[in-house]
Structure formats: C-alpha cells, structure tokens
Scaffold this active site. Structure first.
Site, mmCIF file in Angstrom:
data_model
loop_
_atom_site.group_PDB
_atom_site.id
_atom_site.type_symbol
_atom_site.label_atom_id
_atom_site.label_comp_id
_atom_site.label_asym_id
_atom_site.label_seq_id
_atom_site.Cartn_x
_atom_site.Cartn_y
_atom_site.Cartn_z
ATOM 1 N N TYR A 33 -37.348 -68.769 56.141
ATOM 2 C CA TYR A 33 -38.604 -69.473 55.894
ATOM 3 C C TYR A 33 -39.771 -68.510 55.942
ATOM 4 O O TYR A 33 -39.630 -67.360 56.360
ATOM 5 C CB TYR A 33 -38.794 -70.601 56.923
ATOM 6 N N ARG A 52 -41.552 -60.437 52.160
ATOM 7 C CA ARG A 52 -40.643 -60.661 53.290
ATOM 8 C C ARG A 52 -39.618 -61.744 52.969
ATOM 9 O O ARG A 52 -38.452 -61.645 53.372
ATOM 10 C CB ARG A 52 -41.430 -61.024 54.551
ATOM 11 N N ARG A 100 -18.385 -78.110 54.777
ATOM 12 C CA ARG A 100 -18.597 -77.285 55.972
ATOM 13 C C ARG A 100 -17.483 -76.259 56.176
ATOM 14 O O ARG A 100 -16.312 -76.595 56.284
ATOM 15 C CB ARG A 100 -18.708 -78.185 57.209
ATOM 16 N N HIS A 102 -17.546 -72.012 57.955
ATOM 17 C CA HIS A 102 -18.437 -70.948 58.423
ATOM 18 C C HIS A 102 -18.682 -69.881 57.354
ATOM 19 O O HIS A 102 -19.800 -69.410 57.173
ATOM 20 C CB HIS A 102 -17.861 -70.269 59.672
ATOM 21 N N LYS A 148 -36.221 -63.529 58.912
ATOM 22 C CA LYS A 148 -36.974 -64.719 59.356
ATOM 23 C C LYS A 148 -36.118 -65.960 59.115
ATOM 24 O O LYS A 148 -36.368 -66.738 58.179
ATOM 25 C CB LYS A 148 -38.320 -64.793 58.628
ATOM 26 N N GLU A 181 -41.308 -59.014 71.414
ATOM 27 C CA GLU A 181 -42.421 -59.675 70.718
ATOM 28 C C GLU A 181 -42.657 -61.029 71.361
ATOM 29 O O GLU A 181 -42.022 -61.362 72.363
ATOM 30 C CB GLU A 181 -42.110 -59.806 69.227
ATOM 31 N N LEU A 206 -39.497 -59.358 64.359
ATOM 32 C CA LEU A 206 -39.907 -59.719 63.007
ATOM 33 C C LEU A 206 -41.111 -58.847 62.642
ATOM 34 O O LEU A 206 -42.061 -58.730 63.427
ATOM 35 C CB LEU A 206 -40.311 -61.196 62.957
HETATM 36 C C1 LIG Z 1 -40.713 -64.201 66.152
HETATM 37 C C2 LIG Z 1 -41.955 -63.946 65.377
HETATM 38 N N1 LIG Z 1 -42.531 -62.730 65.441
HETATM 39 C C3 LIG Z 1 -43.665 -62.433 64.792
HETATM 40 C C4 LIG Z 1 -44.306 -63.387 64.013
HETATM 41 C C5 LIG Z 1 -45.576 -63.034 63.286
HETATM 42 O O1 LIG Z 1 -45.339 -62.945 61.906
HETATM 43 P P1 LIG Z 1 -46.504 -63.235 60.849
HETATM 44 O O2 LIG Z 1 -47.641 -62.347 61.233
HETATM 45 O O3 LIG Z 1 -45.902 -62.861 59.546
HETATM 46 O O4 LIG Z 1 -46.843 -64.688 60.971
HETATM 47 C C6 LIG Z 1 -43.747 -64.666 63.898
HETATM 48 C C7 LIG Z 1 -44.393 -65.687 63.071
HETATM 49 O O5 LIG Z 1 -43.989 -66.795 62.985
HETATM 50 C C8 LIG Z 1 -42.552 -64.951 64.589
HETATM 51 O O6 LIG Z 1 -41.963 -66.163 64.507
#
Ligand SMILES: Cc1ncc(COP(=O)(O)O)c(C=O)c1O
Length: 289
Positions: A33, A52, A100, A102, A148, A181, A206
């Site tokens: 997403y 991304r 279904r 895996h 993501k 993070e 991310l």
């Molecule tokens: C785990 C995680 N890290 C970092 C970010 C920040 O990413 P962005 O600046 O692209 O929103 C997000 C945003 O949802 C996130 O879910």
C-alpha cells in the site's frame, strides 16, 4: 456527501466496496500500500510514492496492475469524488484472488487495486508548539520492513501501546538496543553535538518518502546530517527527537518514555525542517494549479 472507493477500475459507494474472501491480501497480507498526503486537493510527493509502490510490487513479484499514469489518474479521481481538500489518499494492491494456498498461484491472476480518500483534521496546535510523547518498544517485525506490505500487525500492537500510554508514537529498537523506526514513521534525532541523524535505508526500515524529501531539505538548509543508526541511549540523550511520515510531516517529540527531551520544547532543527516541508508542499500545490 457519500464516500466513494475505487475498486478494480470502478468507483463504488464506500459502504458497498468489497473484495473477495479469497483475496490473498485478506488471507496472507499478500499486498502492498501507499498513503499520500493531500493538500488543497493535490496528492503530495506523487512521484516518490509511485516509485516506492513499484519497488514494493517488484520485491513481492506482483505485476504492476496498471501504468503509473493510470494510478495517478485514479488517485486524483478518488480525491475529487470524495471532495478531499486536506487529508489522505490510500492505495492498495494485493496479489489477487486465488484458492487458498501459501505458495503464489501458478495461474496468472489479476492484482486487486483499491483506493480510498478522506479529509483529515489538521494536527492540534499543541502538538507542534509543545511536542508529543513517544514510548519505546522492541521491534518484533519481520526481515523485510523495506517493503510497504499490508502485514502491519506488529505496527498495530506498537501503536496501540502508544495510545494506551498517552503517547503519539512508539519508537522501535532491535535486540542490540539500536533504534529502527516508529510504528508508522521514521525516527530522527539531533545529537548532543548538534548533528541531524536518521538511519540509512535497509531491510530493517521503510524508506519514508518524507524521510527522503527531508534529507534534501536539510541539505538546502545547510544542516550537518549523518545517515546512520543510533542507539536508544543516544535517543534518550538527544538534543531533539522527531518522527516523520506522510501524515505526521515533521512531528517534534519532547518526551520519550518517562524522560523529557532536552528542555522539553520542540527544537530549532525540527521547527526549521517542518517549516521547510510545509513550504515544499505549498510549492507542489502551486505547481499543480
Ligand atoms: C513503518 C513506517 N515507517 C516509516 C513511515 C514513513 O513513510 P512516509 O514518509 O513515506 O509516509 C511509515 C509510513 O506510514 C511507516 O509505516
């Protein structure tokens, strides 16, 4: 106004929008997403988010279901039909519907594409003027946090812990006490020596679109920047702490667990970068009009 969702090429009433029970996103979190901020009806950092999205799909071995131009068009139409001025647009692509199992389906299936958009309230002034609280927790996520994916359960646990502790965000750390993070944001500090620090991209975090933009803005501001990991100890001793994301922008953190950050007020670097990011978004709106 009734909300509308985009589902596989059609705009449908939000209340009736649905996907199949054997969608692999539903059964295996087999999808990805993006969330873009919308300002004045314009999606922000569209290129970064589509870059991304493409990367996440490639890493998942899911075909791009439509062109970038088609994504862009549908995103704008979803924003328009929902009368979104300031808020977010959400894009999701799952591998699709299949009995279904895996392993990936051997038969070629069509990825499922869903988009929604909604207005969002501006952040309370107190968050920006006084800063917010963050708590810390061990990072229990998997080894590919660079993708993501919609598999967000550990992030949900971490955000729920923040809520239950009166905090805005949970900052995660690995088994060596190194910060990864936030549960839905990237984490930054200004060290005691005055350097702006955020972790380098890897499988552990991310690579935030906001993070990437802020690195450019920090350079333009002439700030001393270090892209490296930092420990929980450095976080606790930092002169400034803040988190960034598409919906948080630059959010100053003035309390980490039960410890006040520096003098308990948002720092000059966070304030400068927040202002620079806002100006950068204003410029994107102006360019689109
Ligand atoms: C785990 C995680 N890290 C970092 C970010 C920040 O990413 P962005 O600046 O692209 O929103 C997000 C945003 O949802 C996130 O879910």
């Amino acid at each position: 106004m009734s909300r509308v969702a985009y589902v596989n090429g059609r705009y449908v009433p939000h209340r009736q929008a649905s996907v199949h029970v054997e969608d692999r996103g539903y059964q295996f979190a087999d999808g990805i997403y993006e969330v873009c901020t919308v300002r004045d009806g314009v999606p922000m950092e569209e290129k970064g988010h589509l870059d991304r999205l493409e990367r996440s799909l490639r890493e998942m071995r899911i075909d791009m279901p439509m062109s970038r131009a088609a994504f862009s068009l549908a995103m704008r139409e979803t924003i328009r039909r929902n009368l979104v001025t300031n808020g977010i647009v959400y894009l999701q692509v799952t591998r699709g519907v299949s009995p279904r199992d895996h392993a990936f389906p051997t038969k070629k299936i069509r990825p499922a594409v869903v988009m929604t958009a909604r207005n969002a309230k501006a952040h309370p002034a107190a968050w920006i003027e006084d800063g917010v609280k963050a708590i810390t927790m061990p990072d229990i996520r998997w080894g590919r946090c660079d993708i993501k994916t919609v598999g967000l359960l550990p992030n949900c646990f971490a955000k729920q812990a923040a809520r239950e502790n009166g905090a805005y965000e949970t900052i995660l750390y690995d088994d060596k006490g190194v910060v990864t993070e936030g549960s839905s944001s990237n984490a930054w500090i200004v060290t005691e020596a005055g350097a702006l620090v955020t972790r380098a991209p890897s499988n552990e975090i991310l690579n935030g679109v906001t993070r990437l933009e802020l690195i450019k803005l920090a350079a333009a501001e002439g700030l001393k920047f270090e892209e490296r990991s930092f420990t929980l100890d450095e976080l606790r001793r930092a002169r400034e702490v803040f988190v960034t994301s598409a919906s948080s922008f630059v959010m100053p953190v003035t309390q980490v667990d039960d410890k006040t950050v520096a003098n308990g007020k948002p720092g000059a670097v966070a304030s400068k970068l927040r202002a620079a990011l806002m100006a950068h978004m204003d410029a994107q709106v102006a360019a689109a009009k």
